[in-house]
Motif scaffolding. Sequence first.
Motif, PDB file in Angstrom:
ATOM      1  N   ALA A 185      30.008  64.921 -63.519  1.00 18.84           N
ATOM      2  CA  ALA A 185      31.016  63.839 -63.831  1.00 18.84           C
ATOM      3  C   ALA A 185      31.201  62.463 -63.076  1.00 18.84           C
ATOM      4  O   ALA A 185      31.327  61.443 -63.530  1.00 18.84           O
ATOM      5  CB  ALA A 185      32.486  64.569 -63.544  1.00 18.84           C
ATOM      6  N   THR A 186      30.774  62.626 -61.690  1.00 21.61           N
ATOM      7  CA  THR A 186      30.501  61.511 -60.856  1.00 21.61           C
ATOM      8  C   THR A 186      29.191  60.589 -61.410  1.00 21.61           C
ATOM      9  O   THR A 186      29.462  59.239 -61.353  1.00 21.61           O
ATOM     10  CB  THR A 186      30.150  61.806 -59.352  1.00 21.61           C
ATOM     11  N   ALA A 187      28.142  61.295 -61.768  1.00 24.49           N
ATOM     12  CA  ALA A 187      26.979  60.284 -61.899  1.00 24.49           C
ATOM     13  C   ALA A 187      27.125  59.847 -63.445  1.00 24.49           C
ATOM     14  O   ALA A 187      26.903  58.538 -63.610  1.00 24.49           O
ATOM     15  CB  ALA A 187      25.724  61.436 -62.191  1.00 24.49           C
ATOM     16  N   VAL A 188      28.084  60.466 -64.313  1.00 23.59           N
ATOM     17  CA  VAL A 188      28.465  59.978 -65.664  1.00 23.59           C
ATOM     18  C   VAL A 188      29.216  58.777 -65.861  1.00 23.59           C
ATOM     19  O   VAL A 188      29.211  57.741 -66.347  1.00 23.59           O
ATOM     20  CB  VAL A 188      28.472  61.076 -66.502  1.00 23.59           C
ATOM     21  N   LEU A 189      30.320  58.978 -65.177  1.00 23.21           N
ATOM     22  CA  LEU A 189      31.631  58.151 -65.050  1.00 23.21           C
ATOM     23  C   LEU A 189      31.581  57.366 -63.815  1.00 23.21           C
ATOM     24  O   LEU A 189      32.674  56.661 -63.873  1.00 23.21           O
ATOM     25  CB  LEU A 189      33.140  59.142 -65.087  1.00 23.21           C
ATOM     26  N   SER A 190      30.574  57.084 -63.042  1.00 26.27           N
ATOM     27  CA  SER A 190      30.732  56.333 -61.830  1.00 26.27           C
ATOM     28  C   SER A 190      30.722  54.830 -61.989  1.00 26.27           C
ATOM     29  O   SER A 190      31.222  54.180 -61.445  1.00 26.27           O
ATOM     30  CB  SER A 190      29.550  56.413 -60.876  1.00 26.27           C
ATOM     31  N   GLN A 191      30.525  54.470 -63.408  1.00 27.29           N
ATOM     32  CA  GLN A 191      30.404  53.057 -63.757  1.00 27.29           C
ATOM     33  C   GLN A 191      31.773  52.679 -64.276  1.00 27.29           C
ATOM     34  O   GLN A 191      32.187  51.545 -64.503  1.00 27.29           O
ATOM     35  CB  GLN A 191      29.301  52.738 -64.864  1.00 27.29           C
ATOM     36  N   ILE A 192      32.643  53.579 -64.522  1.00 19.72           N
ATOM     37  CA  ILE A 192      34.067  53.215 -65.001  1.00 19.72           C
ATOM     38  C   ILE A 192      34.976  52.737 -63.879  1.00 19.72           C
ATOM     39  O   ILE A 192      35.096  53.525 -63.057  1.00 19.72           O
ATOM     40  CB  ILE A 192      34.684  54.367 -65.974  1.00 19.72           C
ATOM     41  N   PRO A 193      35.618  51.643 -64.062  1.00 19.00           N
ATOM     42  CA  PRO A 193      36.320  51.413 -62.642  1.00 19.00           C
ATOM     43  C   PRO A 193      37.352  52.108 -62.009  1.00 19.00           C
ATOM     44  O   PRO A 193      37.002  52.481 -60.750  1.00 19.00           O
ATOM     45  CB  PRO A 193      37.152  50.054 -63.363  1.00 19.00           C
ATOM     46  N   VAL A 194      38.260  52.955 -62.723  1.00 20.19           N
ATOM     47  CA  VAL A 194      39.309  53.728 -62.021  1.00 20.19           C
ATOM     48  C   VAL A 194      38.824  55.299 -62.085  1.00 20.19           C
ATOM     49  O   VAL A 194      38.958  55.877 -61.243  1.00 20.19           O
ATOM     50  CB  VAL A 194      40.665  53.444 -62.817  1.00 20.19           C
ATOM     51  N   ILE A 195      38.330  55.643 -63.337  1.00 23.73           N
ATOM     52  CA  ILE A 195      37.959  56.987 -63.512  1.00 23.73           C
ATOM     53  C   ILE A 195      36.764  57.404 -62.445  1.00 23.73           C
ATOM     54  O   ILE A 195      36.944  58.334 -62.086  1.00 23.73           O
ATOM     55  CB  ILE A 195      37.740  57.211 -64.976  1.00 23.73           C
ATOM     56  N   GLY A 196      35.870  56.523 -62.534  1.00 20.11           N
ATOM     57  CA  GLY A 196      34.716  56.793 -61.834  1.00 20.11           C
ATOM     58  C   GLY A 196      35.049  56.915 -60.299  1.00 20.11           C
ATOM     59  O   GLY A 196      34.560  57.880 -59.619  1.00 20.11           O
ATOM     60  N   TRP A 197      36.010  56.083 -59.958  1.00 20.00           N
ATOM     61  CA  TRP A 197      36.397  56.128 -58.487  1.00 20.00           C
ATOM     62  C   TRP A 197      36.997  57.260 -58.215  1.00 20.00           C
ATOM     63  O   TRP A 197      36.715  58.016 -57.042  1.00 20.00           O
ATOM     64  CB  TRP A 197      37.062  55.026 -58.173  1.00 20.00           C
ATOM     65  N   ILE A 198      37.967  57.899 -59.099  1.00 19.34           N
ATOM     66  CA  ILE A 198      38.469  59.357 -58.776  1.00 19.34           C
ATOM     67  C   ILE A 198      37.598  60.195 -58.911  1.00 19.34           C
ATOM     68  O   ILE A 198      37.821  61.192 -57.872  1.00 19.34           O
ATOM     69  CB  ILE A 198      39.560  59.383 -59.912  1.00 19.34           C
ATOM     70  N   PHE A 199      36.619  60.471 -59.721  1.00 26.57           N
ATOM     71  CA  PHE A 199      35.734  61.531 -59.737  1.00 26.57           C
ATOM     72  C   PHE A 199      34.735  61.556 -58.528  1.00 26.57           C
ATOM     73  O   PHE A 199      34.403  62.492 -58.010  1.00 26.57           O
ATOM     74  CB  PHE A 199      34.973  61.419 -61.141  1.00 26.57           C
ATOM     75  N   SER A 200      34.633  60.316 -57.918  1.00 30.29           N
ATOM     76  CA  SER A 200      33.791  60.186 -56.726  1.00 30.29           C
ATOM     77  C   SER A 200      34.469  60.885 -55.605  1.00 30.29           C
ATOM     78  O   SER A 200      33.979  61.603 -54.875  1.00 30.29           O
ATOM     79  CB  SER A 200      33.415  58.761 -56.468  1.00 30.29           C
TER      80      SER A 200
END
Length: 235
Positions: free
Chosen positions: A80-95
Motif C-alpha cells: 500500500a505504501t509503495a502503490v499509494l505513496s504518490q497520492i498527497p494525503v493517502i500516501g502519507w497516511i499509509f507511510s
Amino acid sequence: MYSDYSGSGAAYLALLLILIPIILIFSLIFYVIAAFFLMKVFDKAGVQGKWRAWVPVYNTMVLGKLGDVSPWIVLGASVATAVLSQIPVIGWIFSIVAIAVLIMYAWRVGLKFGQDWYYLLLFLIPGLGALIWLGILAFGSSRWNPNIAPSPWANTFLADKTVWQGIPVQPGAAAAGPGGYPGTGPAAPGSYPPPPAGYTPPAPGGSTPPPTAPGGPAAPGGPGEPPTAPEPPRP
C-alpha cells in the motif's frame, strides 16, 4: 533564450546520468549488507534456509513473523505504501501505518534479543539507523529468547497465526504467562488444570489408598476390620 534552455536540459540530463548509477550502486551495497545481517538474525532465531534473508519483501515478512506480527499485515502495509505513496494525503497516511507496523515487530524482535526499547530510536537515522540496529542483533552477544510476555495485539487481527515450514512458531498467549515464561499462565485449550495441593494420585489398578486420619496415620488393620481386643493381664 532557446539555447539557454537547451543547455540547462543537457546539464540536467548529464547530472542524472552520473547520479543514477551511483545511487544504484549504493542501494545495492546497502541491500547486500542488510540481507547479510538478516541472515545472521534469522540463524539466531532458528529460521531454516539462509535464502530467506535475500528475497526482497519476503525477508521483511519473515522478520514480521518473528516479531509476532502477521506477515500479511506486513505485506499489505508495504504494498500500500509503495502503490499509494504518490497520492498527497493517502500516501502519507499509509507511510505512517507502514512505519508503525515496522516499529511493532522490530520492538518485539528486540525484546527477544534482550534489547531495550530505546534501540528503536536508531530508526530515526534514515537508512543507516536500521542497518546499525540489524548489526547489533546479528553480531551482539545476546541470544534469541522467544519466551517473553505476549504482545499487546496478541488477540487481534495483527497477531501472527500463520505457520510456515522452516520458521519456528513463536509462543503465544497460551504458552506464556505472567512474566513471559511458559507454564506460568493459563492452561492451553484442551489441557487439564493442575491438581490441587495435597492431592494423592490413585494407586495402580484403580484402588484408592486408605484415607489418613486427621490426627495421624490410619489405624492398624485398615478400614473395614474391627479393632483387636486388648489381652488380659497375666497373673
